[in-house]
Design an enzyme around this catalytic site. Structure first.
Site, PDB file in Angstrom:
ATOM      1  N   GLU A 109       0.835  -1.197   0.000  1.00 38.88           N
ATOM      2  CA  GLU A 109       0.000   0.000   0.000  1.00 38.88           C
ATOM      3  C   GLU A 109       0.869   1.245   0.000  1.00 38.88           C
ATOM      4  O   GLU A 109       2.086   1.180   0.231  1.00 38.88           O
ATOM      5  CB  GLU A 109      -0.900   0.019   1.239  1.00 38.88           C
ATOM      6  N   ARG A 113       0.447   9.812   4.240  1.00 33.32           N
ATOM      7  CA  ARG A 113       0.499  10.608   5.473  1.00 33.32           C
ATOM      8  C   ARG A 113       1.842  10.351   6.162  1.00 33.32           C
ATOM      9  O   ARG A 113       2.612   9.481   5.753  1.00 33.32           O
ATOM     10  CB  ARG A 113      -0.637  10.192   6.420  1.00 33.32           C
TER      11      ARG A 113
END
Length: 265
Positions: A109, A113
């Site tokens: 993934e 952030r």
């Protein structure tokens, strides 16, 4: 087992479709920190090893990955650069992979952030990723250079029983924080702080940085020895156990390490 799985899926969901995934042997959880601005600048800041996990959640992270050679590190960095440049990525982010025992790479993934473990990258690069992210978010241009020097470790200090991971909410009555060169502790707790049962159990992050991995481990062992939190249970003893275990001292440990150290994990 395949036929049984299809039958159960059909009975439960009205759909017997089964997805088969490749079984990865000796998996490592590796990730690469990136920073990008709106002017087209994108840099890979460094890599991290996150294979010490309990219940598929990270417990100890380190930078750089101790089992990666320079050639493989640059190869993956180029994959990351190419992928995120292609989609016009603009932000701090982390690209995560599973790597098997033969260095085969499998994409997991992109976390768009800043992550809990970002301070180990800050320590080995001598930069402030939060400051840079805010700067880029306000339209500034990315000018930082990222070169990894030395080695850094992060131990997540969680409010939980160190042996069975049961949460331990309550009031912190006292806390002793280690210090010294290359030691950092990020936390919100202090004497009198209430740790509620409603959120993630992490209450702090203990970090060390030194010129190489053995000395960073030794520094962390000393720091853990000086750290005390009373009023709640923490996993400090688990970290002590892991950091002196022979499997961890080898750079080739994988995500099964805690199950070897604690058979009931």
């Amino acid at each position: 087992m395949y036929a049984q799985c299809r039958q159960e899926a059909e009975a439960a969901f009205g759909d017997g479709t089964v997805f088969i995934e490749k079984f990865i042997t000796g998996p490592h959880h590796v990730e690469f920190q990136v920073m990008a601005d709106e002017h087209g600048n994108l840099k890979v800041c460094g890599d991290r090893e996150c294979s010490v996990q309990r219940r598929h959640q990270k417990v100890i992270e380190e930078a750089p990955c101790p089992h990666l050679g320079d050639k493989k590190r640059e190869e993956i960095s180029e994959i990351v650069r190419a992928a995120l440049t292609k989609i016009g990525y603009n932000n701090a982010g982390t690209v995560e992979f599973v790597m098997d025992s033969d260095e085969g790479l499998y994409f997991l993934e992109v976390n768009t952030r800043i992550q809990v473990e970002h301070p180990v990258t800050e320590l080995v690069t001598g930069t402030d990723l939060i400051k840079t992210q805010i700067h880029c978010g306000l339209g500034g241009e990315l000018t930082e250079s990222y070169v990894q020097k030395g080695h850094a470790l992060e131990c997540r200090i969680n409010a939980e029983d160190p042996m069975n991971f049961m949460p331990s909410p309550g009031k912190v009555t006292s806390i002793t924080v280690p210090g010294g060169n290359g030691v950092r502790f990020d936390t919100f707790i202090r004497p009198g702080s209430e740790v509620p049962p409603y959120y993630d159990s992490m209450v702090g992050k203990l970090l060390t940085h030194s010129y190489d991995r053995p000395s960073a481990i030794a520094k962390m062992q000393r720091a853990l020895g000086h750290m005390e939190v009373e009023g709640i249970k923490t996993n400090i003893d688990l970290h002590k156990l892991v950091l002196r275990h022979p499997d961890f001292l080898l750079p080739s440990y994988d995500t099964a390490i805690l199950s070897k150290i604690l058979p009931k994990v």
